[in-house]
Design a protein around this motif. Structure first.
Motif, mmCIF file in Angstrom:
data_model
loop_
_atom_site.group_PDB
_atom_site.id
_atom_site.type_symbol
_atom_site.label_atom_id
_atom_site.label_comp_id
_atom_site.label_asym_id
_atom_site.label_seq_id
_atom_site.Cartn_x
_atom_site.Cartn_y
_atom_site.Cartn_z
ATOM 1 N N ASP A 72 0.868 -1.180 0.000
ATOM 2 C CA ASP A 72 0.000 0.000 0.000
ATOM 3 C C ASP A 72 0.905 1.231 0.000
ATOM 4 N N LEU A 120 -0.266 4.649 1.743
ATOM 5 C CA LEU A 120 -0.241 4.715 3.206
ATOM 6 C C LEU A 120 1.190 4.722 3.728
ATOM 7 N N TRP A 139 2.730 2.992 12.506
ATOM 8 C CA TRP A 139 1.834 1.898 12.151
ATOM 9 C C TRP A 139 1.645 1.836 10.635
ATOM 10 N N TRP A 169 2.437 -1.093 8.115
ATOM 11 C CA TRP A 169 1.363 -1.700 7.340
ATOM 12 C C TRP A 169 1.652 -1.658 5.841
ATOM 13 N N ASN A 176 3.063 -4.419 3.205
ATOM 14 C CA ASN A 176 2.416 -5.732 3.126
ATOM 15 C C ASN A 176 3.389 -6.842 3.549
ATOM 16 N N LEU A 213 4.730 -5.300 9.874
ATOM 17 C CA LEU A 213 3.441 -5.128 10.550
ATOM 18 C C LEU A 213 3.598 -5.383 12.052
ATOM 19 N N TYR A 225 2.664 -2.773 15.069
ATOM 20 C CA TYR A 225 1.814 -3.074 16.229
ATOM 21 C C TYR A 225 2.577 -2.913 17.537
ATOM 22 N N ALA A 238 -7.514 -0.385 6.313
ATOM 23 C CA ALA A 238 -6.501 0.582 6.745
ATOM 24 C C ALA A 238 -6.778 1.934 6.095
ATOM 25 N N ALA A 278 -7.644 0.987 14.234
ATOM 26 C CA ALA A 278 -6.922 0.167 13.264
ATOM 27 C C ALA A 278 -6.518 -1.153 13.908
ATOM 28 N N VAL A 279 -6.080 -1.086 15.166
ATOM 29 C CA VAL A 279 -5.701 -2.318 15.866
ATOM 30 C C VAL A 279 -6.907 -3.243 15.983
ATOM 31 N N ILE A 336 -8.434 -4.294 12.363
ATOM 32 C CA ILE A 336 -7.607 -5.074 11.456
ATOM 33 C C ILE A 336 -6.951 -6.249 12.165
ATOM 34 N N MET A 337 -6.397 -5.996 13.359
ATOM 35 C CA MET A 337 -5.664 -7.065 14.052
ATOM 36 C C MET A 337 -6.606 -8.161 14.525
ATOM 37 N N ALA A 360 -5.525 -10.777 9.748
ATOM 38 C CA ALA A 360 -4.993 -9.425 9.922
ATOM 39 C C ALA A 360 -5.682 -8.399 9.039
ATOM 40 N N GLY A 361 -6.896 -8.695 8.591
ATOM 41 C CA GLY A 361 -7.626 -7.736 7.769
ATOM 42 C C GLY A 361 -6.979 -7.506 6.426
ATOM 43 N N LEU A 362 -6.144 -8.473 5.979
ATOM 44 C CA LEU A 362 -5.375 -8.236 4.770
ATOM 45 C C LEU A 362 -6.189 -8.435 3.496
#
Lengths: 308, 191
Positions: A63, A66, A114, A118, A121, A126, A130, B32, B73-74, B77-78, B84-86
């Motif tokens: 992405d 982002l 973050w 992210w 990918n 990631l 986190y 995201a 977002a956590v 997505i998490m 992982a919301g991918l």
């Protein structure tokens, strides 16, 4: 005004160079390599040049938007946070809510790191992203209590008022626990050692693992800019700002900022990376009650002096 | 009252940005991107609040919304059911009902803006809006605010207690007399 606006990014860039050079020196000393000051002074320049011409690493289904937003906002947040730090008598922007502004701009880093984690990918980046959010959730409350304690003692959210209130006594004497919590959170905010788990080796560089070339340069630069902004903020909040004998105010601000930066760089080389689960509990069980009690003590002092 | 054209232009741009990024939340298929489009929308609104002279409120909105969107977002997505919301996913739910509800709300609010006879300002604006706001909130209503705060906090604690699958008996044994707590992850103070 225009002088301050132009000099702020320049001063921050010089401070970033200082941090990187000192880091190289301490790293060489820790590894028992000969410490060459000239080479250390050139190291940040050399590394920047290397990254500028470095090849871009491309990941599948990244992405890009982002990731780019994260890298850019890391730098923007750091510079905008520093805009309320008085360089001597006046900051670039003497906001009536300066402390809150600083806090709002530094949490931009939460989103930024973050997003950088992210964006590519990649699993490891990631994980790093986190980890930074977990770190942020742990340091942010003690951090907020620490900075609001300084505002409480001065009775104002304006940074110049907070500096004026320290003409007699620096706040670090009145609130040592808040200062300690602030310095720790300054390192955590810029994921600087011992709080560098978000970019740690065990996850191959974490949030930064997929960054290369210019983007890595901007990310590492933004991280050091954050460290500089946080260290510079410790000066008006706890170390009396421009107050000091003989020298002009801006010299004192610079000297104190350099001292805090040196402390943070030294701390990084003296302590191992702290694991997220350990830090989370220390932060919530030790640091948070400590800063609340510190705020209570300061509130009682303010009341006893007859101020509200 | 004369309107400063620059201010009007900034207001219009920010308002448009807030609406467009709000719409984008539902257009993009990445959670995201949706989260951060929503953040852009909130930041535009915060700047509009800043334009009304409420410096403290505006900056606090910036601060809170950034933290909230990152936490969202956590959680979104998490903890999502797809890994992982991918996976790309649509943000639409109950399309027809949502259209009706949002249309009605929009019409109601717009009618309110146009229809209400807005009062003229009688007093001068306060010198420090933050102080005025603090006194309005805390001055006469301190007890209300305190009770509200404790209630909210109790709700948070109760929700966590109800949601966790491990209680104190799991940690400290049936008689709560274990030397060390049996935790899945080791903490930093060695309990």
């Amino acid at each position: 005004m225009i002088v301050e606006v132009l000099s702020l990014p320049l001063l921050m860039a010089v401070a970033v160079w200082f941090v990187s050079a000192l880091d190289t020196v301490l790293g060489a000393r820790a590894a028992s390599r000969p410490v060459r000051l000239g080479a250390a002074a050139m190291a940040p320049v050399r590394e920047s040049a290397r990254l500028l011409v470095g090849q871009r690493r491309v990941t599948l289904a990244a992405d890009g938007l982002l990731r780019w937003a994260g890298t850019v906002s890391l730098i923007l947040g750091a510079v905008l946070a520093a805009a309320v730090v008085p360089l001597g008598q006046r900051p670039v922007a003497d906001l009536s809510v300066g402390v809150v502004w600083f806090n709002a701009m530094e949490v931009v880093a939460w989103a930024a790191v973050w997003l950088v984690g992210w964006g590519p990918n990649g699993a490891l980046s990631l994980v790093g992203g986190y980890r930074f959010v977990a770190q942020g959730l742990s340091y942010e409350l003690p951090h907020m209590f620490a900075i609001i304690t300084a505002a409480l003692a001065a009775g104002s959210l304006r940074l110049t008022d907070i500096v004026d209130a320290q003409a007699g006594l620096w706040f670090v004497v009145l609130m040592p626990a808040a200062f300690a919590a602030y310095v720790l959170s300054a390192a955590a905010m810029s994921f600087w050692g011992p709080f560098d788990a978000p970019v740690a080796r065990d996850v191959a560089g974490g949030a930064a693992s997929e960054l290369s070339g210019v983007e890595r340069l901007l990310f590492e630069g933004g991280r050091r800019l954050l460290l500089v902004a946080a260290a510079a903020m410790a000066v008006p909040l706890f170390l009396g700002g421009g107050h000091g004998p003989w020298l002009p105010a801006w010299t004192w601000v610079v000297l104190k900022t350099v001292a805090v930066l040196a402390l943070l760089v030294w701390l990084r080389h003296r302590s191992p990376t702290i694991r997220m689960d350990r830090w989370t509990e220390i932060s919530w069980v030790v640091l948070l009650p400590l800063t609340i009690v510190q705020a209570l003590v300061v509130a009682l002092v303010v009341l006893a002096r007859g101020g509200v | 009252m004369a309107v400063d054209p620059v201010q009007l232009a900034v207001f219009a741009v920010l308002g448009l940005l807030a609406i467009v990024s709000g719409v984008l939340v539902f257009v993009v298929d990445s959670m995201a991107r949706a989260t951060f489009a929503l953040l852009v929308s909130f930041l535009a609104v915060a700047t509009l609040v800043l334009m009304t002279g409420l410096a403290y409120l505006g900056v606090v909105i910036v601060l809170m919304m950034i933290i909230e969107m990152v936490i969202m977002a956590v959680f979104m997505i998490m903890f999502m059911m797809n890994p992982a919301g991918l996976m790309p996913m649509s943000m639409f739910h109950n399309t027809r009902g949502a259209t009706v509800i949002s249309g009605l709300v929009f019409a109601g609010l717009a009618a309110g803006i146009v229809g209400v006879d807005w009062p003229q300002r009688r007093a001068a604006p306060p010198a420090d809006a933050t102080v005025a706001l603090g006194e309005a909130l805390m001055g006469g209503h301190m007890l209300t605010m305190m009770v509200l705060g404790v209630t909210l906090f109790a709700t948070i604690v109760a929700t966590v207690v109800l949601a966790t699958d491990r209680g104190r008996y799991d940690r400290l044994g049936d008689d709560l007399d274990a030397e060390r707590a049996d935790d899945p992850a080791g903490g930093g103070v060695g309990r």
